[in-house]
Design a protein around this motif. Sequence first.
Motif, PDB file in Angstrom:
ATOM      1  N   GLY A 167       6.758  -4.513   8.869  1.00 48.70           N
ATOM      2  CA  GLY A 167       5.804  -5.506   8.397  1.00 48.70           C
ATOM      3  C   GLY A 167       5.825  -5.659   6.884  1.00 48.70           C
ATOM      4  O   GLY A 167       6.792  -5.307   6.209  1.00 48.70           O
ATOM      5  N   SER A 168       4.744  -6.181   6.334  1.00 51.56           N
ATOM      6  CA  SER A 168       4.640  -6.394   4.888  1.00 51.56           C
ATOM      7  C   SER A 168       3.233  -6.045   4.417  1.00 51.56           C
ATOM      8  O   SER A 168       2.279  -6.048   5.200  1.00 51.56           O
ATOM      9  N   LEU A 169       3.118  -5.758   3.143  1.00 52.25           N
ATOM     10  CA  LEU A 169       1.852  -5.290   2.580  1.00 52.25           C
ATOM     11  C   LEU A 169       0.835  -6.425   2.433  1.00 52.25           C
ATOM     12  O   LEU A 169       1.179  -7.514   1.956  1.00 52.25           O
ATOM     13  N   PRO A 170      -0.427  -6.177   2.788  1.00 53.06           N
ATOM     14  CA  PRO A 170      -1.492  -7.164   2.532  1.00 53.06           C
ATOM     15  C   PRO A 170      -1.810  -7.238   1.035  1.00 53.06           C
ATOM     16  O   PRO A 170      -1.372  -6.401   0.247  1.00 53.06           O
ATOM     17  N   ARG A 171      -2.571  -8.208   0.656  1.00 56.33           N
ATOM     18  CA  ARG A 171      -3.026  -8.356  -0.727  1.00 56.33           C
ATOM     19  C   ARG A 171      -3.808  -7.111  -1.144  1.00 56.33           C
ATOM     20  O   ARG A 171      -4.591  -6.550  -0.365  1.00 56.33           O
ATOM     21  N   TYR A 172      -3.581  -6.670  -2.367  1.00 60.30           N
ATOM     22  CA  TYR A 172      -4.222  -5.508  -2.986  1.00 60.30           C
ATOM     23  C   TYR A 172      -3.759  -4.167  -2.401  1.00 60.30           C
ATOM     24  O   TYR A 172      -4.330  -3.129  -2.716  1.00 60.30           O
ATOM     25  N   VAL A 173      -2.758  -4.179  -1.565  1.00 59.53           N
ATOM     26  CA  VAL A 173      -2.176  -2.934  -1.061  1.00 59.53           C
ATOM     27  C   VAL A 173      -0.791  -2.797  -1.678  1.00 59.53           C
ATOM     28  O   VAL A 173      -0.019  -3.766  -1.723  1.00 59.53           O
ATOM     29  N   SER A 174      -0.475  -1.603  -2.176  1.00 61.87           N
ATOM     30  CA  SER A 174       0.735  -1.402  -2.979  1.00 61.87           C
ATOM     31  C   SER A 174       1.529  -0.198  -2.498  1.00 61.87           C
ATOM     32  O   SER A 174       1.149   0.489  -1.551  1.00 61.87           O
ATOM     33  N   GLY A 175       2.631   0.060  -3.212  1.00 61.97           N
ATOM     34  CA  GLY A 175       3.440   1.226  -2.903  1.00 61.97           C
ATOM     35  C   GLY A 175       2.643   2.517  -2.993  1.00 61.97           C
ATOM     36  O   GLY A 175       2.885   3.461  -2.231  1.00 61.97           O
ATOM     37  N   LYS A 176       1.687   2.577  -3.903  1.00 60.07           N
ATOM     38  CA  LYS A 176       0.862   3.776  -4.037  1.00 60.07           C
ATOM     39  C   LYS A 176       0.079   4.041  -2.759  1.00 60.07           C
ATOM     40  O   LYS A 176      -0.061   5.186  -2.314  1.00 60.07           O
ATOM     41  N   ASP A 177      -0.410   2.981  -2.148  1.00 62.75           N
ATOM     42  CA  ASP A 177      -1.156   3.127  -0.904  1.00 62.75           C
ATOM     43  C   ASP A 177      -0.251   3.583   0.239  1.00 62.75           C
ATOM     44  O   ASP A 177      -0.670   4.356   1.099  1.00 62.75           O
ATOM     45  N   VAL A 178       0.996   3.119   0.220  1.00 65.51           N
ATOM     46  CA  VAL A 178       1.957   3.539   1.249  1.00 65.51           C
ATOM     47  C   VAL A 178       2.196   5.043   1.176  1.00 65.51           C
ATOM     48  O   VAL A 178       2.118   5.748   2.187  1.00 65.51           O
ATOM     49  N   ILE A 179       2.482   5.545  -0.012  1.00 65.36           N
ATOM     50  CA  ILE A 179       2.824   6.967  -0.126  1.00 65.36           C
ATOM     51  C   ILE A 179       1.593   7.848   0.063  1.00 65.36           C
ATOM     52  O   ILE A 179       1.674   8.920   0.673  1.00 65.36           O
ATOM     53  N   ILE A 263       5.373   3.397  10.045  1.00 67.76           N
ATOM     54  CA  ILE A 263       4.183   2.903   9.349  1.00 67.76           C
ATOM     55  C   ILE A 263       4.204   1.376   9.370  1.00 67.76           C
ATOM     56  O   ILE A 263       5.175   0.756   8.918  1.00 67.76           O
ATOM     57  N   ASP A 264       3.149   0.781   9.901  1.00 66.75           N
ATOM     58  CA  ASP A 264       2.986  -0.666   9.885  1.00 66.75           C
ATOM     59  C   ASP A 264       2.312  -1.042   8.566  1.00 66.75           C
ATOM     60  O   ASP A 264       1.099  -0.838   8.393  1.00 66.75           O
ATOM     61  N   LEU A 265       3.081  -1.570   7.637  1.00 66.88           N
ATOM     62  CA  LEU A 265       2.547  -1.882   6.317  1.00 66.88           C
ATOM     63  C   LEU A 265       1.386  -2.863   6.385  1.00 66.88           C
ATOM     64  O   LEU A 265       0.437  -2.774   5.601  1.00 66.88           O
ATOM     65  N   SER A 266       1.437  -3.791   7.312  1.00 66.23           N
ATOM     66  CA  SER A 266       0.407  -4.829   7.403  1.00 66.23           C
ATOM     67  C   SER A 266      -0.956  -4.276   7.799  1.00 66.23           C
ATOM     68  O   SER A 266      -1.979  -4.932   7.609  1.00 66.23           O
ATOM     69  N   SER A 267      -0.985  -3.051   8.336  1.00 69.63           N
ATOM     70  CA  SER A 267      -2.246  -2.453   8.783  1.00 69.63           C
ATOM     71  C   SER A 267      -2.908  -1.594   7.705  1.00 69.63           C
ATOM     72  O   SER A 267      -4.028  -1.105   7.911  1.00 69.63           O
ATOM     73  N   LEU A 268      -2.235  -1.403   6.574  1.00 66.49           N
ATOM     74  CA  LEU A 268      -2.746  -0.486   5.559  1.00 66.49           C
ATOM     75  C   LEU A 268      -3.879  -1.097   4.742  1.00 66.49           C
ATOM     76  O   LEU A 268      -3.936  -2.311   4.527  1.00 66.49           O
ATOM     77  N   ARG A 269      -4.768  -0.230   4.300  1.00 65.16           N
ATOM     78  CA  ARG A 269      -5.815  -0.578   3.353  1.00 65.16           C
ATOM     79  C   ARG A 269      -5.576   0.217   2.074  1.00 65.16           C
ATOM     80  O   ARG A 269      -4.886   1.235   2.083  1.00 65.16           O
ATOM     81  N   PRO A 270      -6.113  -0.229   0.921  1.00 66.62           N
ATOM     82  CA  PRO A 270      -6.038   0.601  -0.275  1.00 66.62           C
ATOM     83  C   PRO A 270      -6.534   2.015   0.056  1.00 66.62           C
ATOM     84  O   PRO A 270      -7.552   2.180   0.741  1.00 66.62           O
ATOM     85  N   THR A 271      -5.782   2.998  -0.411  1.00 70.54           N
ATOM     86  CA  THR A 271      -6.015   4.391  -0.002  1.00 70.54           C
ATOM     87  C   THR A 271      -6.334   5.250  -1.220  1.00 70.54           C
ATOM     88  O   THR A 271      -5.761   5.048  -2.296  1.00 70.54           O
ATOM     89  N   VAL A 272      -7.228   6.196  -1.030  1.00 67.85           N
ATOM     90  CA  VAL A 272      -7.670   7.087  -2.101  1.00 67.85           C
ATOM     91  C   VAL A 272      -7.485   8.525  -1.649  1.00 67.85           C
ATOM     92  O   VAL A 272      -7.823   8.875  -0.511  1.00 67.85           O
ATOM     93  N   ALA A 273      -6.921   9.359  -2.535  1.00 64.78           N
ATOM     94  CA  ALA A 273      -6.815  10.792  -2.258  1.00 64.78           C
ATOM     95  C   ALA A 273      -7.956  11.509  -2.966  1.00 64.78           C
ATOM     96  O   ALA A 273      -8.071  11.459  -4.191  1.00 64.78           O
TER      97      ALA A 273
END
Length: 428
Positions: A167-179, A263-273
């Motif tokens: 898939g592809s990343l939604p708006r405001y979701v980036s490589g940082k959120d993927v990792i 990992i389905d990129l389109s399902s990701l939200r901005p992520t915080v550790a």
Amino acid sequence: MGMTMTQKILAAHAGLDRVEPGQLIEAELDLVLGNDITSPVAIDEFEKAGAREVFDRDKIALVLDHFVPNKDIQSAEQCRRVRAFAKEHAISHFFDVGRMGIEHALLPEEGLVGPGDCIIGADSHTCTYGALGAFSTGVGSTDMAAAMITGKAWFKVPAALRVELQGSLPRYVSGKDVILHLIGITGVDGALYQSLEFCGDGLASLSMDARLCIANMAVEAGAKNGIFPVDEGTLRYCRGRFPRSPAVYEADPDAEYTARLTIDLSSLRPTVAFPHLPENTRTIDEAKGIPIDQAIIGSCTNGRLEDLRAAAEILKGRKVADGVRCIIIPATQAIYLQAVREGLMETFIEAGAAVSTPTCGPCLGGYMGILGQGERAVSTTNRNFVGRMGHVESEVYLASPAVAAASAVAGALCPPEAIMGEPSSAAQ
């Protein structure tokens, strides 16, 4: 059984037809990297060994980036030591104040690393260059010293963990959120001494800045390295920059992996550790509302132009909240200059942010943003260990530039769309 991409690169540099996981090899190196913290120790070991010259002055890079411009006498002495060594041995790739940048952003930018290379650096985030299809990994200063003498290093061939991105990343979701999402799945030791090998149709949606960010934090999952296939995006980035012909390696269809993740990129939200490990991840929707004292946007993970643009989009026409310190650190001089040309610096300063010359600075508790007791920061850096950014009773929340900028405006962890007045794309 076939070989993975990493195994093929190591076999080629060891002069072998094939290698197996766990095999010990000696490999020829294309580049040896050191910085102002690790190089002085390596130089001491180099001289203790009785070495008189480096193996190849064109295959060593010395980058002064951690405590520069020098913050105190000790850091000044460390840099003076490296400067003297670089001059004595006529090191071609020596980067000092005014010409330097954060090493893992600078080396790709300068075309010193590229597809098929075998690279070591006396810094754990040397794994960044896997974004370009290289094998690159961090080592200790003693290994750096030996490599500067011989041009070789010993490796235990890593097994691999395959990560398919769809898939592809939604708006405001980036490589940082993927990792961060991936580390939340694997844990900080889930890929211990393995190669994180990325694949899938989702790669097409990832910019080179995003891939560099993801590969940079492979080590935070315990990985020996992270690596991406060489595609048209890679070759386009290298064109006119990387002086050698790219060596393209592909994993065999029957390559063996210890595990396979999707990992389905389109399902990701901005992520915080959350403190105090990169594996303590939650979505921004679970984290919103936690007050912050400081926001850091920069580092070898997220100080690239794409990161600054994302932050500027959110800060444009807005103000950093009262009581919050927002510090922005471009990763290289070239990035800094382009940000000036695009008006990003004006946006940052008008918003009430402080802008620094390129430096690792606060990431490792160096300077330019140290936390006091009880203070809390949202940061685009790569680690949030106890005391990482200052006092042992401070807290660091890892996030993307978009989340850090939104949180700086809100005064608390905040979804970017909340600042931008857009509906949330949170999964129902």
